[in-house]
Motif scaffolding. Structure first.
Motif, PDB file in Angstrom:
ATOM      1  N   ARG A 193      36.248  51.947  38.613  1.00 56.20           N
ATOM      2  CA  ARG A 193      35.083  51.152  38.102  1.00 56.20           C
ATOM      3  C   ARG A 193      34.906  50.170  39.104  1.00 56.20           C
ATOM      4  O   ARG A 193      33.837  49.655  39.286  1.00 56.20           O
ATOM      5  N   GLN A 194      35.992  49.420  39.496  1.00 55.55           N
ATOM      6  CA  GLN A 194      35.969  48.363  40.697  1.00 55.55           C
ATOM      7  C   GLN A 194      35.035  48.837  41.845  1.00 55.55           C
ATOM      8  O   GLN A 194      34.184  47.962  42.399  1.00 55.55           O
ATOM      9  N   ARG A 195      35.478  50.089  42.319  1.00 51.40           N
ATOM     10  CA  ARG A 195      34.787  50.529  43.619  1.00 51.40           C
ATOM     11  C   ARG A 195      33.277  50.453  43.256  1.00 51.40           C
ATOM     12  O   ARG A 195      32.333  49.945  44.128  1.00 51.40           O
ATOM     13  N   ASP A 196      32.852  51.004  42.013  1.00 48.48           N
ATOM     14  CA  ASP A 196      31.106  50.917  41.726  1.00 48.48           C
ATOM     15  C   ASP A 196      30.753  49.437  41.818  1.00 48.48           C
ATOM     16  O   ASP A 196      29.703  49.316  42.201  1.00 48.48           O
ATOM     17  N   ALA A 197      31.424  48.708  41.509  1.00 49.71           N
ATOM     18  CA  ALA A 197      30.937  47.400  41.438  1.00 49.71           C
ATOM     19  C   ALA A 197      30.902  46.682  42.683  1.00 49.71           C
ATOM     20  O   ALA A 197      30.006  45.918  43.057  1.00 49.71           O
ATOM     21  N   TYR A 198      31.742  46.986  43.439  1.00 51.11           N
ATOM     22  CA  TYR A 198      31.669  46.509  44.735  1.00 51.11           C
ATOM     23  C   TYR A 198      30.832  47.122  45.674  1.00 51.11           C
ATOM     24  O   TYR A 198      29.994  46.566  46.592  1.00 51.11           O
ATOM     25  N   TRP A 227      37.276  43.892  35.637  1.00 52.51           N
ATOM     26  CA  TRP A 227      37.962  45.136  35.861  1.00 52.51           C
ATOM     27  C   TRP A 227      39.157  44.860  36.926  1.00 52.51           C
ATOM     28  O   TRP A 227      40.378  45.339  36.903  1.00 52.51           O
ATOM     29  N   GLU A 228      39.261  43.632  37.626  1.00 53.38           N
ATOM     30  CA  GLU A 228      40.313  43.026  38.215  1.00 53.38           C
ATOM     31  C   GLU A 228      41.231  42.575  37.332  1.00 53.38           C
ATOM     32  O   GLU A 228      42.430  42.896  37.749  1.00 53.38           O
ATOM     33  N   LYS A 229      41.085  42.083  36.290  1.00 54.53           N
ATOM     34  CA  LYS A 229      42.028  41.332  35.394  1.00 54.53           C
ATOM     35  C   LYS A 229      42.541  42.695  34.755  1.00 54.53           C
ATOM     36  O   LYS A 229      43.811  42.756  34.412  1.00 54.53           O
ATOM     37  N   GLY A 230      42.127  43.648  34.633  1.00 52.08           N
ATOM     38  CA  GLY A 230      42.523  44.861  33.954  1.00 52.08           C
ATOM     39  C   GLY A 230      43.378  45.607  34.993  1.00 52.08           C
ATOM     40  O   GLY A 230      44.540  46.081  34.419  1.00 52.08           O
ATOM     41  N   THR A 231      43.093  45.844  36.077  1.00 46.73           N
ATOM     42  CA  THR A 231      44.004  46.489  36.940  1.00 46.73           C
ATOM     43  C   THR A 231      45.237  45.504  37.267  1.00 46.73           C
ATOM     44  O   THR A 231      46.364  46.288  37.367  1.00 46.73           O
ATOM     45  N   GLY A 232      45.392  44.401  37.002  1.00 46.04           N
ATOM     46  CA  GLY A 232      46.589  43.546  37.129  1.00 46.04           C
ATOM     47  C   GLY A 232      47.322  43.723  36.032  1.00 46.04           C
ATOM     48  O   GLY A 232      48.490  43.868  36.135  1.00 46.04           O
ATOM     49  N   LEU A 233      46.822  44.191  34.854  1.00 46.93           N
ATOM     50  CA  LEU A 233      47.495  44.083  33.889  1.00 46.93           C
ATOM     51  C   LEU A 233      47.994  45.663  33.785  1.00 46.93           C
ATOM     52  O   LEU A 233      49.155  45.964  33.300  1.00 46.93           O
ATOM     53  N   ALA A 234      47.192  46.700  34.180  1.00 49.90           N
ATOM     54  CA  ALA A 234      47.733  48.173  34.576  1.00 49.90           C
ATOM     55  C   ALA A 234      48.706  48.006  35.239  1.00 49.90           C
ATOM     56  O   ALA A 234      49.871  48.882  34.981  1.00 49.90           O
ATOM     57  N   ARG A 235      48.733  47.463  36.348  1.00 47.08           N
ATOM     58  CA  ARG A 235      49.962  47.410  37.233  1.00 47.08           C
ATOM     59  C   ARG A 235      51.148  46.765  36.774  1.00 47.08           C
ATOM     60  O   ARG A 235      52.284  47.355  36.852  1.00 47.08           O
ATOM     61  N   CYS A 271      39.927  47.550  26.192  1.00 52.76           N
ATOM     62  CA  CYS A 271      38.997  46.620  25.952  1.00 52.76           C
ATOM     63  C   CYS A 271      38.504  46.024  26.976  1.00 52.76           C
ATOM     64  O   CYS A 271      37.154  45.687  27.115  1.00 52.76           O
ATOM     65  N   ILE A 272      39.398  45.528  28.001  1.00 57.44           N
ATOM     66  CA  ILE A 272      38.666  44.930  29.105  1.00 57.44           C
ATOM     67  C   ILE A 272      37.825  46.043  29.971  1.00 57.44           C
ATOM     68  O   ILE A 272      36.847  45.541  30.665  1.00 57.44           O
ATOM     69  N   GLU A 273      38.227  47.149  29.940  1.00 64.45           N
ATOM     70  CA  GLU A 273      37.390  48.234  30.748  1.00 64.45           C
ATOM     71  C   GLU A 273      36.044  48.348  30.091  1.00 64.45           C
ATOM     72  O   GLU A 273      34.999  48.248  30.760  1.00 64.45           O
ATOM     73  N   ASN A 274      35.949  47.959  28.702  1.00 57.95           N
ATOM     74  CA  ASN A 274      34.641  48.286  28.074  1.00 57.95           C
ATOM     75  C   ASN A 274      33.867  46.847  28.234  1.00 57.95           C
ATOM     76  O   ASN A 274      32.578  46.871  28.188  1.00 57.95           O
ATOM     77  N   ILE A 275      34.585  45.833  28.494  1.00 54.55           N
ATOM     78  CA  ILE A 275      33.852  44.529  28.624  1.00 54.55           C
ATOM     79  C   ILE A 275      33.271  44.771  30.024  1.00 54.55           C
ATOM     80  O   ILE A 275      32.044  44.200  30.156  1.00 54.55           O
ATOM     81  N   GLY A 276      33.780  45.117  31.119  1.00 53.99           N
ATOM     82  CA  GLY A 276      33.630  45.262  32.197  1.00 53.99           C
ATOM     83  C   GLY A 276      32.195  46.311  32.426  1.00 53.99           C
ATOM     84  O   GLY A 276      31.218  45.854  33.035  1.00 53.99           O
ATOM     85  N   ALA A 277      32.362  47.197  31.732  1.00 56.12           N
ATOM     86  CA  ALA A 277      31.165  48.233  31.529  1.00 56.12           C
ATOM     87  C   ALA A 277      29.929  47.769  30.911  1.00 56.12           C
ATOM     88  O   ALA A 277      28.691  47.976  31.421  1.00 56.12           O
ATOM     89  N   ARG A 335      29.301  41.072  39.303  1.00 52.72           N
ATOM     90  CA  ARG A 335      30.347  40.200  39.408  1.00 52.72           C
ATOM     91  C   ARG A 335      31.079  40.107  38.374  1.00 52.72           C
ATOM     92  O   ARG A 335      32.353  40.037  38.508  1.00 52.72           O
ATOM     93  N   GLU A 336      30.712  39.747  37.177  1.00 47.68           N
ATOM     94  CA  GLU A 336      31.389  39.594  36.088  1.00 47.68           C
ATOM     95  C   GLU A 336      32.158  40.830  35.569  1.00 47.68           C
ATOM     96  O   GLU A 336      33.260  40.833  35.148  1.00 47.68           O
ATOM     97  N   ALA A 337      31.551  42.139  35.844  1.00 44.92           N
ATOM     98  CA  ALA A 337      32.212  43.461  35.706  1.00 44.92           C
ATOM     99  C   ALA A 337      33.135  43.668  36.613  1.00 44.92           C
ATOM    100  O   ALA A 337      34.231  43.792  36.236  1.00 44.92           O
ATOM    101  N   ALA A 338      33.047  43.215  37.746  1.00 44.36           N
ATOM    102  CA  ALA A 338      34.291  43.360  38.781  1.00 44.36           C
ATOM    103  C   ALA A 338      35.354  42.295  38.284  1.00 44.36           C
ATOM    104  O   ALA A 338      36.445  42.932  38.559  1.00 44.36           O
ATOM    105  N   GLN A 339      34.980  41.360  38.092  1.00 44.85           N
ATOM    106  CA  GLN A 339      36.107  40.317  37.647  1.00 44.85           C
ATOM    107  C   GLN A 339      36.929  40.712  36.485  1.00 44.85           C
ATOM    108  O   GLN A 339      38.203  40.543  36.235  1.00 44.85           O
TER     109      GLN A 339
END
Length: 420
Positions: free
Chosen positions: A392-397, A370-378, A349-355, A364-368
């Motif tokens: 995905r984060q790389r695209d936003a950055y 996906w950052e939450k998503g990567t934290g959970l994935a770790r 869901c987080i990935e799709n929200i960012g998309a 910026r909201e997309a990056a934020q």
């Protein structure tokens, strides 16, 4: 249908109760795996033993053990929260070796199993029943090697004492059929749960006049799902509609919502998005009304229905490029998945929200997101989710001109298993 389930439940109960064998290999296909897990849940509700069941896909041993370790970690966190409210002692921390990727996956799994067994206050009377039922097994050779290594044990002091281990094998590509000859204390079970067996049993239940109307309509609902799965969409619509009229009339709101959602899924599958939207949105009302019945027992039956409906609406709007609408429903689904401790669905869901933010130019909201998503994935060591979210984060950055963050993401991607 109930006769099939009862036969499987009785066989599993016999295995748990006996004292001669440690391992039961159960053959099933992907379609019937969920039914077997349901049978285990039935036993768990009545048994004094401790049941731990895991259904994560088996792609390789490391990823599978990572997923199981994540499930154990989440279960511990929920237990500690509940115990804190009653001033109970928290569960101990997970053993360090459970999270060490350098340790053989089978040894990590053993550490998790012995940890779970140690939680019992009366191990001589209370077995740990450890159930590994991956929804799919894409590497049967690796699966076989993993199970054989895991279940090796020696008497008189086996590492798996006071345990019962039930492990799924894929009937289409069996990897463990000879385990009873290879492994000490192994047994084998091939229940009659093929698609034809299940469908025939459900049809018999629908037509069984000795059953209550409620039991027969529940079977009808199951049969509608089988029609949908086999592409018999007209039959599925008719059965969902009939079951829906019954549940609307009897006030069973969660099941009524389930029928509306089923009709919506048929329309979505057959290329009628507007009708699909109509039924998905209609399903929200009885599901939320059921959840608001604070004094009604069992009202949480609406939660998985709400999750499914929210995901369906998010996916529908995403397919139509209605980014804001899709994002809103994914946010609702994310919150439900979080409350259910379903970390994998929460990440999706987080990935799709960012998309959705990204497509709206809200980088910026997309990056934020996906950052939450990567934290959970770790946290749950979900490397494939982590890889996708980092990309995905790389695209936003890149869009934001944040080259330092993009370079840090590239570095992390190179260090993931399999590289960038």
């Amino acid at each position: 249908m109930q006769k099939l389930i009862d036969a499987v439940v009785d066989r599993l109960k016999d295995f748990v109760a006996q004292n001669q064998r440690v391992l039961l290999v159960v053959e099933s296909n992907d379609a019937s795996n969920g039914l077997l897990v349901k049978c285990l849940d039935v036993i768990d509700q009545d048994a004094s033993d401790i049941f731990w069941t895991f259904v994560d896909d088996f792609t390789d041993a490391v990823a599978f053990v990572n997923a199981v370790a994540s499930g154990v970690r989440i279960r511990r966190e929920l237990a500690c929260k509940a115990l804190a409210k009653s001033d109970g002692a928290p569960w101990p921390e997970l053993p360090p070796e459970a999270g060490h990727l350098a340790i053989h996956p089978a040894l990590r799994m053993r550490a998790l199993m012995t940890y779970a067994r140690a939680l019992s206050s009366n191990p001589d009377e209370q077995h740990l029943v450890w159930n590994l039922f991956p929804a799919t097994i894409t590497d049967p050779v690796g699966y076989r090697a993993f199970v054989l290594e895991l279940m090796v044990h020696e008497f008189p002091s086996p590492w798996c004492h006071h345990m019962r281990v039930v492990i799924r094998d894929d009937v289409a590509r069996p990897a463990l059929r000879d385990a009873v000859q290879v492994l000490r204390g192994a047994d084998w079970f091939a229940p009659r749960l093929g698609p034809h067996d299940i469908e025939k049993a459900v049809e018999e239940q629908v037509g069984d006049e000795s059953l209550s109307v409620d039991e027969r309509v529940q079977a009808l609902l199951t049969l509608a799902g089988l029609d949908y799965a086999h592409g018999r969409f007209g039959d599925a619509l008719a059965k969902y509609a009939l079951a829906g009229r019954y549940y609307a009339g009897t006030g069973k709101l969660a099941l009524y919502a389930l029928t509306l959602n089923g009709i919506g899924e048929v329309h979505a599958r057959t290329g009628n998005p507007e009708q699909a939207r109509k039924y998905f949105e209609s399903a929200l009302t009885p599901a939320t009304n059921r959840l608001s019945q604070a004094n009604e027992p069992g009202r949480i039956d609406a939660i998985p229905v709400l999750l499914n409906v929210s995901l369906n609406l998010g996916n529908l709007y995403l397919s139509q490029n209605r980014w804001a609408d899709a994002g809103r429903y994914y946010e609702g689904a994310r919150d439900i998945a979080h409350g259910m401790a379903n970390a994998h669905v929460e990440i999706q869901c987080i990935e799709n929200i960012g998309a959705c933010h990204f497509e709206l130019g809200q980088y910026r909201e997309a990056a934020q997101a996906w950052e939450k998503g990567t934290g959970l994935a770790r946290t749950i060591q979900a490397d494939e989710h982590l890889r996708t979210l980092l990309q995905r984060q790389r695209d936003a950055y890149n869009r934001l001109g944040l080259t330092d963050r993009r370079d840090a993401v590239d570095t992390e991607l190179r260090h993931l298993p399999g590289g960038a």
